[in-house]
Design an enzyme around this catalytic site. Structure first.
Site, PDB file in Angstrom:
ATOM      1  N   TRP A 131       1.005  -1.125   0.085  1.00  0.00           N
ATOM      2  CA  TRP A 131      -0.013  -0.090   0.151  1.00  0.00           C
ATOM      3  C   TRP A 131       0.936   1.414   0.054  1.00  0.00           C
ATOM      4  O   TRP A 131       1.695   1.230   1.008  1.00  0.00           O
ATOM      5  CB  TRP A 131      -0.853   0.021   1.141  1.00  0.00           C
ATOM      6  N   ASP A 211      -0.431  -6.282   9.199  1.00  0.00           N
ATOM      7  CA  ASP A 211      -1.536  -5.148   8.968  1.00  0.00           C
ATOM      8  C   ASP A 211      -2.883  -5.925   8.599  1.00  0.00           C
ATOM      9  O   ASP A 211      -2.867  -6.844   7.730  1.00  0.00           O
ATOM     10  CB  ASP A 211      -1.100  -4.093   7.908  1.00  0.00           C
ATOM     11  N   LYS A 246     -13.554  -1.367   6.518  1.00  0.00           N
ATOM     12  CA  LYS A 246     -14.312  -2.048   5.328  1.00  0.00           C
ATOM     13  C   LYS A 246     -15.354  -3.049   5.870  1.00  0.00           C
ATOM     14  O   LYS A 246     -16.343  -3.301   5.422  1.00  0.00           O
ATOM     15  CB  LYS A 246     -13.088  -2.862   4.503  1.00  0.00           C
TER      16      LYS A 246
END
Ligand code: LMR
Length: 398
Positions: A131, A211, A246
């Site tokens: 990311w 993560d 999310k």
């Protein structure tokens, strides 16, 4: 004197900038495959029903807007740790705890500052690719940022290369791993791969930072926690950044946590004292609303069951859109070339499209995705897969 004279302009954020460009595009046939948000069949990012019901309860029952503490809402911390580590995990008694943060990004920044202040000299190792914001967060904290290979130029996961690189990482360094739904590639490690990574982590005495931003979007809520729980069981110390953006659809409420597993209860307290100190200097105390919503849902059997069901629906929808896109591409003779889309997991697919092809898709067909070729599968629409496949076929042919 003009104080801002020497301030130069930096390019816009690669992901949020794309969101703005998409919104500004007046073409009604545009495709939003940029920022990682879930969209339903109507092209909307829905508020889950469980969230709406929890919010109604909160509106009725909330009695104060006074600050919550530096570690956030204790109920949120405890139910989130159960969600991540497993409800029966023995670490929950006294060796693991969460510090609530503004989103998963806040957890990463807190973690970065913790490493910089409390573990001086340690570098951090990120997957190549990762990311893009991982890079800037750890660099902003002043850490030495290095990379281990993950996906090669052939757009395939290369676990051997990853392990070979990790086995040369300086002892004690921090290695960031994506628990599931690797961002940006969508290529996840198998259970056997995770065992091999764990062996290297042990041998090199590395500190893993996992993560965990997409729990529930890969293979399922429990399945996606495999690596986190394996590492927590096998290692004395672990850092986990968890996001509720999310899986609870709480994107703008900025809800997440840094979960620390320590070797002893005493050491956990020491680490948490540092986290509270660092957080105080970053955002003082975290925003309350999203965490209160999550705590309300997870602590209530009915709301929790509803949420689990809604999340599973989102997961299955994205998986079926992946399959649908590969099928639509097959009609243009591209099934082989894009077969990997169906093997990847979660919201993202590293399509293998070149930056030039991505640019053409945007200019000629209003298809928005990251220049790396990352496409958000959750932004696909079942009724327009053929149209998208046709645009991809055009830019691949010429
Ligand atoms: C993404 O990668 O698109 C998401 O994680 C959203 C973000 O903040 O970048």
């Amino acid at each position: 004197m003009n104080h801002f004279q020497a301030v130069s302009r930096v390019p816009g954020d690669p992901i949020l900038g794309l969101m703005e460009a998409y919104r500004a595009d007046s073409n009604p046939a545009k495709f939003d495959l940029g920022v990682g948000v879930y969209k339903d069949a109507q092209g909307l990012t829905p508020i889950p029903r469980a969230v709406k019901l929890a919010e109604q309860q909160l509106l009725e029952n909330e009695t104060s807007k006074s600050y919550i503490g530096g570690h956030g809402d204790p109920l949120f911390g405890s139910v989130l740790c159960q969600l991540v580590l497993g409800v029966d995990n023995p670490l929950l008694a006294e060796r693991a705890a969460a510090t609530q943060t503004p989103g998963g990004t806040g957890a990463l920044r807190l973690c970065a500052d913790f490493i910089a202040h409390c573990l001086p000299g340690r570098g951090i190792w990120l997957s190549d690719p990762t990311w893009p914001i991982h890079e800037s967060i750890f660099a902003a904290a002043g850490l030495r940022v290095s990379h281990y290979p993950y996906v090669g130029a052939d757009n395939q996961l290369n676990v051997d290369a990853m392990l070979a690189a990790l086995s040369h990482v300086p002892k004690g360094d921090v290695v960031l791993l994506h628990a599931c739904c690797h961002n940006p590639t969508g290529f996840d490690l198998s259970a056997r791969d995770w065992q091999r990574v764990l062996a290297v982590v042990k041998a090199r005495e590395l500190l893993p930072l996992i993560d965990f931003a997409y729990q529930g979007f890969g293979d399922g809520l429990e399945q996606d926690a495999f690596a986190v729980r394996l590492f927590a069981a096998e290692l004395p110390e672990l850092l986990i950044t968890s996001s509720c953006s999310k899986n609870f659809g709480l994107y703008r409420e900025r809800t997440g946590a840094l979960i620390v597993c320590a070797a002893t209860a005493g050491k956990l307290h020491d680490v948490r004292s540092q986290l509270a100190f660092i957080a105080r200097n970053l955002w003082s105390t975290p925003p309350a609303h999203g965490a209160a919503v999550v705590a309300t849902i997870l602590a209530d059997d009915e709301l929790r069951a509803l949420w689990v069901n809604e999340l599973e629906g989102m997961r299955q929808r994205v998986a079926s859109l992946r399959g649908g896109l590969v099928e639509a591409l097959a009609a243009f003779g591209l099934s082989q070339r894009f077969a990997h889309i169906d093997q990847q997991r979660g919201m993202f697919s590293y399509t293998g499209l070149s930056p030039m092809q991505v640019q053409r898709l945007r200019d000629e067909y209003s298809v928005y995705m990251l220049s790396s070729g990352r496409a958000n599968m959750a932004g696909l629409e079942a009724s327009r897969l053929k149209q998208l496949a046709s645009a991809i076929a055009q830019v691949c042919a010429t």
